[in-house]
Design a protein around this motif. Structure first.
Motif, PDB file in Angstrom:
ATOM      1  N   GLY A  27      32.566  86.506 106.512  1.00 60.35           N
ATOM      2  CA  GLY A  27      33.796  86.401 106.255  1.00 60.35           C
ATOM      3  C   GLY A  27      34.627  87.318 105.408  1.00 60.35           C
ATOM      4  N   TYR A  28      33.927  87.767 104.354  1.00 60.28           N
ATOM      5  CA  TYR A  28      34.381  88.812 103.391  1.00 60.28           C
ATOM      6  C   TYR A  28      34.902  90.154 104.272  1.00 60.28           C
ATOM      7  N   HIS A  29      33.585  90.601 105.057  1.00 56.55           N
ATOM      8  CA  HIS A  29      33.897  91.685 105.695  1.00 56.55           C
ATOM      9  C   HIS A  29      34.972  91.597 106.704  1.00 56.55           C
ATOM     10  N   ILE A  30      34.780  90.637 107.563  1.00 53.57           N
ATOM     11  CA  ILE A  30      36.065  90.579 108.534  1.00 53.57           C
ATOM     12  C   ILE A  30      37.347  90.452 107.935  1.00 53.57           C
ATOM     13  N   SER A  31      37.647  89.829 106.758  1.00 56.03           N
ATOM     14  CA  SER A  31      38.651  89.828 106.171  1.00 56.03           C
ATOM     15  C   SER A  31      39.405  91.108 105.624  1.00 56.03           C
TER      16      SER A  31
ATOM     17  N   LEU B  21      47.126  87.543 105.588  1.00 55.23           N
ATOM     18  CA  LEU B  21      46.095  86.620 105.627  1.00 55.23           C
ATOM     19  C   LEU B  21      46.519  85.086 104.944  1.00 55.23           C
TER      20      LEU B  21
ATOM     21  N   THR C  91      40.634  82.206 109.534  1.00 51.66           N
ATOM     22  CA  THR C  91      39.858  83.041 110.607  1.00 51.66           C
ATOM     23  C   THR C  91      38.794  83.677 110.001  1.00 51.66           C
ATOM     24  N   PRO C  92      38.664  84.313 108.804  1.00 48.53           N
ATOM     25  CA  PRO C  92      37.213  84.931 108.476  1.00 48.53           C
ATOM     26  C   PRO C  92      36.220  84.032 108.465  1.00 48.53           C
ATOM     27  N   ARG C  93      36.638  82.808 107.958  1.00 46.13           N
ATOM     28  CA  ARG C  93      35.321  81.865 107.922  1.00 46.13           C
ATOM     29  C   ARG C  93      34.971  81.279 109.187  1.00 46.13           C
TER      30      ARG C  93
END
Ligand SMILES: [Zn+2]
Length: 189
Positions: free
Chosen positions: A8-12, A22, A30-32
């Motif tokens: 999630g962190y990396h996609i955010s 965001l 969405t990241p989660r």
């Protein structure tokens, strides 16, 4: 950090590079969601998810082809991480072991649920059959559509890619044709 948090962190971070907002209610979670989805569609990366293949003794001495056609699957191409999906057709000729039919479908699923290339998936399924059943022969045909060919790159929507893996007795033309004819008959039915 657990896997969901980390993905999630990396996609955010990627979303920020793309200047996405965001705080937008549609993007906020969405990241989660993305992270959970990735872990779901890549379940086949975990060896613990390898299907437990129940093998039965071939007590009746069945010596003809066992085939399961049109096993639908969804996978992600390893080159672009875009979906490819289609149908797998699996056949084997038993010696002393036969397998529960649902296990053939589970096996396709296991090898599909990972970043994958169609050729390798086709081979992996055939090799798995060989390893578990020591059959007289095994054959796998996979028909698939690739989004990396359709929505980008050469942009050729509707093309199908077919791969096959042929082992043992299926190297003989008669056995191969029996399977191929059965696939075609099924399609026309
Ligand atoms: Zn691709």
């Amino acid at each position: 950090m657990d896997k969901i948090e980390s993905i999630g962190y990396h996609i955010s971070e990627i979303m920020k590079v793309l200047n996405l907002d965001l705080t937008d209610p549609n993007l906020r979670d969405t990241p989660r969601r993305f992270a959970k989805m990735y872990l779901e569609i890549f379940q086949g990366l975990e060896v613990k998810n390898e299907p437990d293949i129940t093998v039965f003794p071939n007590e009746d001495g069945f010596d003809s082809m066992v085939a399961m056609t049109d096993i639908t699957f969804y996978s992600m191409c390893a080159h672009h991480l875009l979906p490819f999906w289609g149908r797998a057709h699996v056949a084997y000729i038993p010696t002393d072991k036969i397998v529960g039919l649902s296990k053939l479908a589970r096996m396709v699923e296991y090898y599909a649920r990972r970043p994958q290339i169609q050729e390798r998936m086709t081979q992996q399924i055939a090799e798995y059959l060989e390893k578990e059943l020591s059959p007289l022969g095994a054959m796998v045909v996979v028909d698939a559509r690739h989004l990396c060919m359709e929505m980008r790159g050469v942009e050729k929507p509707g093309t199908w890619t077919t791969t096959s893996a042929v082992r043992g007795a299926f190297q003989k033309r008669d056995a191969r044709e029996e399977f191929l004819e059965l696939m075609i008959r099924k399609r026309e039915a």
